[in-house]
Design a protein around this motif. Structure first.
Motif, mmCIF file in Angstrom:
data_model
loop_
_atom_site.group_PDB
_atom_site.id
_atom_site.type_symbol
_atom_site.label_atom_id
_atom_site.label_comp_id
_atom_site.label_asym_id
_atom_site.label_seq_id
_atom_site.Cartn_x
_atom_site.Cartn_y
_atom_site.Cartn_z
ATOM 1 N N ASN A 175 12.233 -33.870 58.187
ATOM 2 C CA ASN A 175 11.751 -33.058 59.012
ATOM 3 C C ASN A 175 12.461 -33.242 60.239
ATOM 4 O O ASN A 175 13.091 -32.163 61.021
ATOM 5 C CB ASN A 175 10.321 -32.953 59.425
ATOM 6 C CG ASN A 175 9.551 -31.809 59.968
ATOM 7 O OD1 ASN A 175 9.505 -30.956 59.406
ATOM 8 N ND2 ASN A 175 9.002 -32.004 61.256
ATOM 9 N N LEU A 229 5.073 -30.197 59.970
ATOM 10 C CA LEU A 229 6.471 -30.184 59.079
ATOM 11 C C LEU A 229 6.930 -28.553 59.285
ATOM 12 O O LEU A 229 6.053 -27.695 59.187
ATOM 13 C CB LEU A 229 5.690 -30.374 57.596
ATOM 14 C CG LEU A 229 5.624 -31.870 57.376
ATOM 15 C CD1 LEU A 229 5.076 -31.902 55.830
ATOM 16 C CD2 LEU A 229 6.746 -32.752 57.811
ATOM 17 N N HIS A 245 5.655 -39.223 51.835
ATOM 18 C CA HIS A 245 4.983 -38.596 53.111
ATOM 19 C C HIS A 245 6.082 -38.965 54.220
ATOM 20 O O HIS A 245 6.340 -38.208 55.152
ATOM 21 C CB HIS A 245 3.595 -39.054 53.432
ATOM 22 C CG HIS A 245 2.408 -38.474 52.355
ATOM 23 N ND1 HIS A 245 2.225 -37.365 52.253
ATOM 24 C CD2 HIS A 245 2.185 -39.629 51.295
ATOM 25 C CE1 HIS A 245 1.276 -37.419 51.137
ATOM 26 N NE2 HIS A 245 1.094 -38.637 50.697
ATOM 27 N N LYS A 253 6.323 -30.394 50.097
ATOM 28 C CA LYS A 253 5.024 -31.172 50.304
ATOM 29 C C LYS A 253 4.064 -30.703 49.265
ATOM 30 O O LYS A 253 3.600 -31.243 48.292
ATOM 31 C CB LYS A 253 4.870 -31.450 51.450
ATOM 32 C CG LYS A 253 3.432 -32.257 51.513
ATOM 33 C CD LYS A 253 3.062 -32.687 52.838
ATOM 34 C CE LYS A 253 1.700 -33.828 53.133
ATOM 35 N NZ LYS A 253 0.528 -33.184 52.573
ATOM 36 N N ASP A 254 3.905 -29.422 49.438
ATOM 37 C CA ASP A 254 3.027 -28.454 48.352
ATOM 38 C C ASP A 254 3.129 -28.712 47.244
ATOM 39 O O ASP A 254 2.546 -28.604 46.029
ATOM 40 C CB ASP A 254 2.719 -27.220 48.924
ATOM 41 C CG ASP A 254 2.253 -27.296 50.360
ATOM 42 O OD1 ASP A 254 1.227 -28.103 50.684
ATOM 43 O OD2 ASP A 254 2.272 -25.974 51.235
ATOM 44 N N GLN A 274 6.975 -28.420 54.505
ATOM 45 C CA GLN A 274 5.695 -28.277 54.042
ATOM 46 C C GLN A 274 5.439 -27.716 52.578
ATOM 47 O O GLN A 274 4.662 -28.006 51.774
ATOM 48 C CB GLN A 274 4.872 -27.182 54.993
ATOM 49 C CG GLN A 274 3.184 -27.027 54.708
ATOM 50 C CD GLN A 274 2.506 -28.513 54.563
ATOM 51 O OE1 GLN A 274 3.120 -29.303 55.827
ATOM 52 N NE2 GLN A 274 1.934 -28.935 53.588
#
Length: 442
Positions: free
Chosen positions: A125, A73, A118, A81-82, A78
């Motif tokens: 991306n 990613l 996800h 996502k975190d 990313q």
């Protein structure tokens, strides 16, 4: 069998509707709105036909799922996502939106559905190194990020997630990263004579492209250096003449746009989240004290088509009193069927707010509000506070496409609108920028 269209009252498809037209409705204090099903969303930013969207999404999913290993990613994706996984609230929202996502008979397999957040992040991306492609066989998918998210945005989980401040902070970082690609020469691959510079597409932009816009057909990509350079193309000096430049009674169209709506007696605290939403001046103007001066006044709204010119011009001669960009949401939708999204978005989306003290004292203080939508939210102001502007002078532009805009007038200002033979609504035809939009009394 007729294609099933999504209910697109602005650039967004929302929940599916039937195959029959929805009757026109008239809201109190405003011009009638003809809200019928169409083969594309208002502004043609996204097809309304579910089958076209499914095919586009299938192609994206095939690219992502066909790789032996998932691509790493991008750092901004990313980071998003975190953020999701470090918050119980966001984890719940992003799982719930996929649980709630409706499916159709044509798109209930993994080949045409975004399966979970996800998968959503992998698709986002993938888009970061793509420019929107012109589709010669039908409506084009221009707002690519939204085409991945639109079903989820229409759920209760999506509604909560996409209003969240943390989510919008990370979406802005992702969209800014994509913007760098769209401003780079690498994005020129879609600017070809069988793409956005094809005869077919140029006809949709009004024809006579080189006479209308600053370009050089003898150069690669007509001399445009990026996708964004093409979409913010400049009009040639005489291509958009200013109507009655020396007559301060004439107000000109600030954007190349089609008339959408006029509301009289605008409210400071209108309940913009309900069906038949009145405008909410307090939120439209980002809680500015000057909102009080427009209560009971008139709001005019127009929308920009994907093929229109995307720069803004001053509707009057006057002095810039305020000029700033208000950050907002990117993918928020109200949970109302048959809603009229553009009014809602005028209050919550990223927008440029420019207040002008018109030279004509009868008009006095007025506001121009440029409203970004989804990833088309980069509002670029090119004037400064205290500057005097001429009618027709550039105020700024939308990057990566276009959107919608409003003109707001004080109570007591009588406006005689000129819609050039048409009437406001999602099927209205465009009025050129700098053309006469309204007049005020002597």
């Amino acid at each position: 069998m007729a294609s099933r269209f999504l209910n697109c009252c602005c650039i967004f498809p929302t929940r599916p509707t039937g195959d029959h037209d929805t009757p026109a409705r008239t809201d109190k204090n405003e011009v009638a709105i003809d809200n019928r099903s169409m083969p594309y969303c208002v502004g043609r930013w996204l097809p309304s036909d579910q089958a076209i969207l499914d095919r586009w999404l299938q192609k994206q999913i095939k690219e992502v799922d066909g790789k032996a290993q998932p691509e790493p990613l991008n750092p901004v994706v990313q980071s998003f996502k975190d953020a999701i996984e470090s918050s119980a609230e966001l984890t719940m929202f992003f799982n719930e939106m996929f649980t709630e996502t409706p499916t159709t008979k044509r798109s209930q397999t993994s080949q045409s559905e975004v399966r979970n957040y996800h998968h959503m992040l992998q698709l986002m991306n993938n888009i970061l190194l793509q420019a929107p492609e012109y589709n010669p066989d039908g409506p084009s998918v221009v707002v690519s990020m939204y085409a991945i998210l639109y079903k989820q945005a229409g759920t209760t989980g999506g509604y909560a997630a996409f209003l969240n401040t943390t989510v919008n902070f990370h979406l802005k970082k992702i969209l800014n990263t994509w913007a760098k690609f769209l401003m780079s020469p690498s994005s020129c691959y879609v600017l070809t004579t069988d793409g956005w510079l094809s005869n077919q597409c140029i006809e949709k932009m009004g024809g006579n492209f080189e006479e209308q816009f600053v370009c050089d057909p003898s150069k690669p990509h007509y001399g445009f250096t990026s996708w964004d350079d093409f979409f913010t193309r400049q009009a040639r000096p005489n291509a958009r003449p200013i109507a009655h430049p020396d007559d301060d009674k004439v107000i000109v169209n600030a954007c190349e746009s089609a008339p959408l709506r006029v509301e009289r007696n605008a409210s400071k605290h209108g309940k913009f989240w309900i069906k038949g939403q009145p405008y909410n001046l307090k939120f439209m103007l980002a809680n500015e004290p000057l909102a009080d001066r427009f209560v009971g006044g008139t709001v005019y709204q127009g929308f920009l088509d994907i093929y229109y010119y995307h720069r803004w011009h001053s509707p009057v001669n006057g002095k810039i009193v305020k000029a700033y960009v208000q950050d907002g949401t990117y993918y928020s939708e109200p949970l109302i069927k048959d809603h009229f999204d553009q009014g809602y978005l005028a209050e919550v989306q990223t927008r440029a707010i420019i207040a002008i003290e018109a030279d004509n004292p009868y008009i006095g203080l007025m506001c121009f509000v440029a409203i970004g939508m989804v990833e088309v939210s980069s509002c670029d102001i090119t004037v400064t506070e205290g500057q005097w502007v001429k009618k027709g002078q550039q105020l700024g532009m939308f990057h990566f496409g276009g959107s919608t805009h409003c003109l707001i007038f004080r109570p007591g200002v009588e406006l005689k609108f000129d819609f050039h033979g048409g009437k406001p609504g999602p099927t209205a035809t465009k009025v050129l920028v700098n053309s006469k939009l309204a007049t005020v009394p002597e």
